[in-house]
Design a protein around this motif. Structure first.
Motif, PDB file in Angstrom:
ATOM      1  N   CYS A  15    -140.626 -21.606   6.698  1.00  0.00           N
ATOM      2  CA  CYS A  15    -139.747 -20.864   7.619  1.00  0.00           C
ATOM      3  C   CYS A  15    -138.851 -21.833   8.391  1.00  0.00           C
ATOM      4  O   CYS A  15    -137.643 -21.564   8.578  1.00  0.00           O
ATOM      5  N   GLN A  74    -130.338 -24.659   7.476  1.00  0.00           N
ATOM      6  CA  GLN A  74    -129.601 -24.564   6.198  1.00  0.00           C
ATOM      7  C   GLN A  74    -128.717 -25.762   5.959  1.00  0.00           C
ATOM      8  O   GLN A  74    -128.441 -26.114   4.803  1.00  0.00           O
ATOM      9  N   SER A  80    -128.714 -19.352  18.767  1.00  0.00           N
ATOM     10  CA  SER A  80    -129.442 -19.390  17.485  1.00  0.00           C
ATOM     11  C   SER A  80    -130.005 -20.791  17.255  1.00  0.00           C
ATOM     12  O   SER A  80    -129.706 -21.421  16.255  1.00  0.00           O
ATOM     13  N   SER A  83    -136.128 -23.151   6.055  1.00  0.00           N
ATOM     14  CA  SER A  83    -135.115 -22.122   5.742  1.00  0.00           C
ATOM     15  C   SER A  83    -134.159 -21.889   6.906  1.00  0.00           C
ATOM     16  O   SER A  83    -133.004 -21.510   6.711  1.00  0.00           O
ATOM     17  N   ARG A  84    -134.632 -22.139   8.170  1.00  0.00           N
ATOM     18  CA  ARG A  84    -133.743 -21.987   9.320  1.00  0.00           C
ATOM     19  C   ARG A  84    -132.710 -23.104   9.398  1.00  0.00           C
ATOM     20  O   ARG A  84    -131.621 -22.906   9.916  1.00  0.00           O
ATOM     21  N   PRO A 133    -132.346 -23.401  15.955  1.00  0.00           N
ATOM     22  CA  PRO A 133    -133.402 -23.331  14.924  1.00  0.00           C
ATOM     23  C   PRO A 133    -134.685 -24.083  15.326  1.00  0.00           C
ATOM     24  O   PRO A 133    -135.753 -23.754  14.875  1.00  0.00           O
TER      25      PRO A 133
END
Length: 610
Positions: free
Chosen positions: A575, A581, A526, A578-579, A528
């Motif tokens: 975007c 956090q 994951s 927001s990835r 970002p």
């Protein structure tokens, strides 16, 4: 002829009711008693006049009028102004005092100066005739001539039985002299009879002869004015161009020779233009006109070279002016430096107050003139820099456009030349057909001139066909070159696209290699941040939000980023944030209508949590 009268002293003329005239001496103006002959003679001698007694006898028999006892007063002579019928011009603010006029047969007594001037009618145009009323009943035409001939030449007198007459003079200004006598009382001889006295009334009279002469004079003046204007217009009117001869083979050959000469080119071009506008071009004369147009086209290069030479001269003149202006500015700077050094305390204390004032005034004037010339020089340099920048921009754009459009323009020129050759070929064919038809109709196959014309036309057709074939070959070759250049351009564009794709792949490989150094993050699957560009954006946004501790809206952040790169999209930035956090967090601030979403930097807190 009237007897010249003189100013004796200050008298008053009294007119009694019974028309008797007595002379009384003004006692206020002359204090000397009349009984003292010595004092009276002294006063008359001071005026330069012959002393006379009350009875008229001379007091001093040996008196010389050329000698005067009072200095500054010249002796009075009959030729001095003021001694004729009409006195010299009098200033308008001074009242006019009229005098007694003595004639052979009559005497004229002036009116009372306190009375208003006699009324007159409006002066008719060109008036030379006067009305004279109030004449004595016993007055004759001879007496009228005797009184009014002093005003000027009399042309005609029309006397009436009712004590008035009309007098016509030779000139208009004589009427003004006659009007001066209006109001005078006339007395014939020394008689006091009512039939021998009268009061003159002189006024303007309207006569048909005067009006006719005035109208003739006005018409003559109008003719002279029209003639003057016509001559002025003819002088200012530009000369009409010379007439253009009609077209013929002989004139055509002359004009063709003139077109080749630089000095006679303008005249020949005007003739050619007139012939074309008249419609002299036809199938027979088209070749001649084409050759003349081609000769006119050959002068284009000469004119361009002349323009370039004039531009070069202008640039040299500008450079000389700039150098001269810079030299003047240097001298102004030296002069101002002299004034400033003189204003220092070492030298300033030794000057006087007036000298200091002059030096300060001179310094201000020199500085103002220097600033004006300096601004002018800077303006010239600024204009040159702007011209240079414009030329560079134009050169960069022109180089890109000329490379692509050169071959296209050449191809178009070849097309136009091909079309013109085809049209000429058609014209030759038509002429050949016409000649054949004329030859068939006339049945003169033995005519050598037509055979020569046919041979010449056939040779011309062959030459045109060969030239047309050459032009077509050249056109095909240029088209092939153009196609080849287009293919090369497409290949270069494809190579650029491949290079861009390879560059993007290389950036991704670099990012993946960096990810391989962190096995923990790779296991999470994951990540970002997907590229180096996003990493740069994260760093810039973090720095921006660190400066704004209370947060900022996404629009504010994107407006800042747009200054760096216009291609950044607001949705992509939101975007990305927001990835992350643990790096950025979004909070709602405000109440009601002022509710707003703001992003804050929380990287220090997220570092502790991760």
């Amino acid at each position: 002829m009237p007897r010249n009268f003189k100013w004796l002293w200050v008298y008053e003329i009294g007119i009694a009711a019974d028309n008797s005239r007595t002379l009384n001496v003004d006692s206020t103006a002359m204090t000397l008693p009349m009984s003292d002959p010595t004092a009276w003679a002294t006063a008359m001698n001071n005026l330069g006049m012959a002393p006379l007694g009350i009875a008229g006898q001379p007091i001093l028999p040996d008196f010389d009028p050329a000698l005067g006892m009072m200095t500054g007063i010249p002796p009075i002579t009959p030729m001095m102004p003021g001694l004729g019928i009409v006195p010299p011009p009098i200033p308008p603010d001074m009242p006019v005092v009229k005098e007694i006029i003595h004639c052979k047969s009559c005497t004229l007594f002036p009116p009372n100066p306190n009375l208003p001037p006699p009324a007159t009618r409006e002066r008719p145009p060109g008036c030379k005739t006067v009305f004279v009323g109030g004449l004595p009943e016993n007055g004759t035409e001879q007496i009228i001539v005797e009184v009014f001939e002093q005003c000027g030449e009399i042309i005609a007198i029309r006397k009436s039985k009712k004590n008035f007459c009309h007098i016509r003079f030779a000139e208009e200004y004589m009427v003004d002299k006659a009007l001066y006598l209006s109001g005078y009382r006339i007395r014939l001889g020394s008689s006091t009879d009512k039939k021998d006295t009268g009061r003159l009334h002189v006024d303007f009279a309207q006569a048909r002869d005067d009006l006719y002469e005035w109208e003739c004079k006005q018409r003559m003046l109008a003719r002279e004015e029209r003639h003057r204007r016509r001559m002025e217009e003819e002088r200012l009117r530009p000369p009409s161009p010379p007439p253009v001869v009609h077209y013929s083979d002989h004139e055509c050959s002359i004009v063709a020779e003139k077109l080749k000469d630089d000095s006679k080119f303008s005249e020949a071009v005007q003739t050619l233009l007139t012939w074309i506008e008249r419609g002299e071009v036809n199938r027979r004369s088209a070749n001649n006109f084409y050759s003349m147009i081609q000769s006119a086209n050959s002068h284009v290069r000469r004119l361009v070279n002349e323009k370039a030479a004039h531009e070069k001269d202008m640039e040299e003149a500008k450079e000389k002016f700039k150098q001269a202006l810079s030299g003047i500015l240097i001298q102004f700077e030296q002069i101002v430096a002299v004034y400033h050094s003189a204003s220092k305390q070492k030298a300033w204390d030794h000057f006087t107050k007036a000298q200091r004032k002059n030096i300060s005034v001179w310094c201000k004037q020199a500085e103002e003139i220097r600033n004006i010339h300096n601004d002018e020089l800077m303006g010239i340099r600024r204009e040159e820099e702007m011209e240079m920048s414009d030329d560079e921009i134009e050169e960069t754009t022109e180089t890109k456009e000329t490379e692509e459009s050169a071959l296209v323009s050449q191809a178009e020129a070849l097309k136009e030349e091909n079309d013109s050759l085809r049209w000429q070929l058609d014209a030759y064919r038509n002429e050949v057909e016409l000649l054949k038809q004329e030859q068939g109709k006339a049945h003169r196959e033995d005519d050598p001139n037509k055979e020569q014309q046919l041979k010449l036309l056939q040779q011309a057709l062959q030459g045109m066909q060969q030239h047309l074939l050459k032009v077509q070959e050249e056109y095909k070759r240029k088209e092939a070159e153009l196609e080849k250049i287009k293919d090369d351009k497409l290949q270069v564009e494809k190579m650029l696209e491949n290079l861009k794709e390879k560059e993007s792949c290389a950036s991704r490989l670099c990012a993946s290699s960096q990810d391989s150094d962190y096995p923990l993050e790779k296991t999470l699957n994951s990540c970002p941040i997907k590229s180096e560009r996003e990493a740069l954006l994260v760093g810039i946004i973090s720095t921006f939000l660190h400066v704004h501790p209370f947060g900022a809206s996404i629009e504010y952040i994107c407006s800042y980023l747009h200054r760096l790169d216009n291609k950044i999209c607001t949705s992509d930035v939101e975007c990305l944030m927001s990835r992350l956090q643990h790096t950025f967090k979004q909070e709602m601030t405000g109440v009601g209508a002022s509710l707003e979403k703001r992003w804050k930097f929380c990287g220090f807190e997220g570092l502790k949590l991760t």
